[in-house]
Write a protein that holds these residues in place. Structure first.
Motif, short mmCIF file in Angstrom:
data_model
loop_
_atom_site.label_atom_id
_atom_site.label_comp_id
_atom_site.label_asym_id
_atom_site.label_seq_id
_atom_site.Cartn_x
_atom_site.Cartn_y
_atom_site.Cartn_z
N ALA A 124 -20.33 1.55 78.56
CA ALA A 124 -20.50 0.63 77.14
C ALA A 124 -21.54 1.10 76.29
N LEU A 125 -22.75 1.21 76.91
CA LEU A 125 -23.80 1.76 76.11
C LEU A 125 -23.67 3.00 75.38
N ARG A 126 -23.01 3.57 75.92
CA ARG A 126 -22.52 5.13 75.24
C ARG A 126 -21.84 4.83 74.17
N LYS A 127 -20.72 3.93 74.13
CA LYS A 127 -19.96 3.91 73.18
C LYS A 127 -20.60 3.09 71.98
N ALA A 128 -21.91 2.31 72.27
CA ALA A 128 -22.29 1.70 71.24
C ALA A 128 -23.45 2.25 70.42
N LEU A 129 -23.65 3.68 71.06
CA LEU A 129 -24.93 4.46 70.45
C LEU A 129 -24.21 5.11 69.34
N ARG A 130 -23.71 4.48 68.47
CA ARG A 130 -22.87 5.14 67.15
C ARG A 130 -23.95 5.49 66.29
N PRO A 131 -23.51 6.89 65.25
CA PRO A 131 -24.77 7.48 64.54
C PRO A 131 -24.86 6.26 63.60
N GLY A 132 -26.17 6.08 63.26
CA GLY A 132 -26.36 5.09 62.21
C GLY A 132 -26.89 3.76 62.75
N ALA A 133 -26.15 3.41 63.88
CA ALA A 133 -26.61 2.30 64.34
C ALA A 133 -28.08 1.93 64.71
N SER A 134 -28.16 0.65 64.48
CA SER A 134 -29.84 0.37 64.69
C SER A 134 -29.72 -0.28 66.02
N VAL A 135 -30.65 0.15 66.82
CA VAL A 135 -30.73 -0.16 68.27
C VAL A 135 -32.21 -0.21 68.78
N ALA A 136 -32.25 -1.68 69.05
CA ALA A 136 -33.50 -2.26 69.76
C ALA A 136 -33.65 -1.99 71.26
N ILE A 137 -34.66 -1.43 71.78
CA ILE A 137 -34.80 -1.33 73.21
C ILE A 137 -36.07 -1.99 73.44
N VAL A 138 -35.92 -3.02 74.30
CA VAL A 138 -37.23 -3.81 74.93
C VAL A 138 -37.85 -3.14 76.16
N GLY A 139 -38.79 -2.76 75.96
CA GLY A 139 -39.56 -2.11 77.24
C GLY A 139 -39.53 -0.31 77.13
N ALA A 140 -40.91 0.01 77.09
CA ALA A 140 -41.10 1.43 77.04
C ALA A 140 -41.39 2.07 78.41
N GLY A 141 -40.71 1.54 79.43
CA GLY A 141 -40.91 2.22 80.80
C GLY A 141 -40.01 3.36 80.97
N TRP A 142 -39.55 3.97 82.26
CA TRP A 142 -38.79 5.07 82.45
C TRP A 142 -37.55 4.80 81.78
N ILE A 143 -36.77 3.62 81.88
CA ILE A 143 -35.50 3.55 81.52
C ILE A 143 -35.48 3.33 79.77
N GLY A 144 -36.31 2.63 79.39
CA GLY A 144 -36.52 2.29 78.00
C GLY A 144 -36.74 3.80 77.29
N ALA A 145 -37.49 4.78 77.98
CA ALA A 145 -37.71 6.04 77.40
C ALA A 145 -36.45 6.80 77.30
N GLU A 146 -35.86 6.80 78.72
CA GLU A 146 -34.48 7.56 78.62
C GLU A 146 -33.52 7.27 77.47
N VAL A 147 -33.22 5.94 77.66
CA VAL A 147 -32.35 5.40 76.58
C VAL A 147 -32.61 5.72 75.25
N ALA A 148 -34.08 5.75 74.75
CA ALA A 148 -34.60 6.02 73.41
C ALA A 148 -34.14 7.37 73.21
N THR A 149 -34.21 8.33 73.99
CA THR A 149 -34.03 9.84 73.89
C THR A 149 -32.38 9.96 73.65
N ALA A 150 -31.73 9.25 74.33
CA ALA A 150 -30.27 9.44 74.09
C ALA A 150 -29.99 8.78 73.16
N ALA A 151 -30.52 7.83 72.50
CA ALA A 151 -29.84 6.99 71.26
C ALA A 151 -30.64 7.75 70.21
N ALA A 152 -31.61 8.15 70.34
CA ALA A 152 -32.17 8.89 68.97
C ALA A 152 -31.19 10.35 68.88
N ALA A 153 -30.73 11.04 70.05
CA ALA A 153 -30.15 12.26 69.81
C ALA A 153 -28.66 11.64 69.53
#
Ligand code: FAD
Length: 391
Positions: A124-153
């Protein structure tokens, strides 16, 4: 032992049934899983599954060969002498293994918030990571960093909100974590440190200072808690996880393993609960030994890896305040570097960025408790295993 019930069908549950069979257990085995499918691997959920390299993380298992009575979508609801309870009725047994893992913490507020623990969450998250969407991630731990990587890409506009002063705050001290902050900006991710979230509201986040951060999608990645509520009334000691001894036994015939288990570590002189893949991979062999009358002990040097912003990071060991820091390479100028923690002349921990040999060798040296020569350790051209002092 004639019938062992394993509650929880993640990596730890699967590896427990495999380890029991490998060690010659021929009695009945039942695996209860709350999810509707067989065990799968979670690390890809924040990495390859988000960027589409993997769609099905199911773990390979020869179920027929293992001779396991698998019951998916069947949560254990209670544990008592001689049975594990489920909504479909009790499952009589003379041994039980608790492998129910951990569940993500959610934040207050009625706005929509995602967490990332299951394969459904990831898809479901993969579908939500649409180009141009604004994504707020709470938490800059391991998971936050990895999802930020994928969302930015994926072309999202990504803001990460972190209450601590730097990323990876529960794992690393400032002096080692701060050099990783340029990675976030380098990927186009806005990292707001020293920023707490009050609640998740419709359309974004309400921050502790009363301001509003608008977001199309909110992912909360602020940690997990062991899944133990179903054990209330079992008589087991539940603290931060199921309290077990160095053989992972909670009491005779009952063990706990993986993210849910808090075991006694003689190595560190404290109780540890480690929410990393390596624990779920290796500790089940000790559970099998314990249930079958062996005397194996689980007392590893903990290990975690993470893939973030195009880098492969690994942390092995356990550092504490007062340990001295030795750098291998300079984070300001070197793409690959490592930080090592020493207490006296013993290596306690290593954090390696794109230096996998440092992590592997450092973990081994720490495990053996070998003395190291700090000057040789500080030379990144010298393999860590050759920094072991000659004496
Ligand atoms: P889980 O994987 O949580 O499995 C427990 C299972 O028990 C679940 O399926 C749950 O539904 C089920 N269950 C819960 N309650 C009940 C019940 N009452 N009855 C029956 N079943 C129940 N670690 C790393 O070292 N490196 C990584 O890069 C990394 N990446 C990760 C990425 C993500 C997105 C996540 C979520 C975790 C990651 N981890 C990583 C951590 C690692 O995946 C976990 O430590 C590991 O999955 C723990 O395995 P487990 O079997 O103990 O628990």
């Amino acid at each position: 032992m004639e019938h062992c019930v394993v509650a929880g069908a993640g990596l730890a549950g699967l590896n427990t049934v495999m380890a029991l069979r490998t060690r010659g257990y021929e009695g009945r085995l039942t695996l209860l899983g709350a999810e509707p499918h067989p065990p799968y691997d979670r690390p890809p959920l924040s990495k390859q599954l988000l960027d589409g390299r993997v769609d099905d993380p199911t773990l390979p298992a020869d179920w027929a060969g293992l001779g396991v009575d698998c019951r998916w979508e069947t949560a254990a609801t209670g544990l008592r002498d001689g049975a594990v309870d489920t909504a479909a009725g009790p499952v009589p047994c003379d041994a039980a293994v608790i492998a129910t893992g951990a569940a993500p913490v959610r934040l207050p507020g009625d706005g929509p918030q995602r967490t990332l623990r299951t394969v459904e969450d990831a898809r479901a998250l993969r579908k939500a990571l649409r180009p141009g969407a604004s994504v707020a991630i709470v938490g800059a731990g391991w998971i936050g960093a990895e999802v930020a990587t994928a969302a930015a890409a994926a072309g999202c506009r990504v803001t990460v909100v972190e209450a601590a002063a730097h990323p990876l705050a529960t794992a690393l001290p400032a002096e080692v974590a701060v050099p990783t902050t340029p990675w976030w900006a380098g990927a186009g991710v806005e990292l707001l440190t020293d920023t707490s979230v009050r609640s998740v509201v419709v359309g974004g986040l309400e921050l502790a200072d009363g301001s509003f951060l608008a977001a199309d999608e909110v992912l909360v990645a602020v940690g997990v808690r062991p899944v133990t509520a179903w054990l209330d009334g079992s008589g087991l000691t539940l603290g931060d996880g199921v309290v077990v001894d160095e053989r992972l036994a909670a009491r005779p015939g009952v063990c706990a393993v993986g993210d849910v288990a808090a075991w006694w570590s003689a190595r560190y002189g404290e109780r540890l609960r480690v929410e990393h893949w390596d624990t779920a991979l290796r500790a089940p062999a000790v559970v099998a030994s314990t249930l079958l009358g062996g005397d194996d002990v689980y007392d590893p040097v903990p290990y975690v890896w993470s893939e973030q912003f195009g880098r492969y990071t690994q942390y092995a060991g356990r550092h504490t305040q007062g340990d001295s820091l030795v750098w291998r390479g300079d984070p300001a100028t070197d793409a690959a570097w490592a930080a090592c923690w020493l207490r006296d002349d013993r290596l306690r921990a290593v954090f390696a960025v794109d230096r996998p040999r440092d992590a592997v060798q450092g973990r081994r040296v720490a495990e053996r408790g070998q003395p190291v020569d700090a000057a040789r350790l500080a030379d990144p051209a010298v393999p860590i295993k050759l920094a072991v002092a000659d004496r």
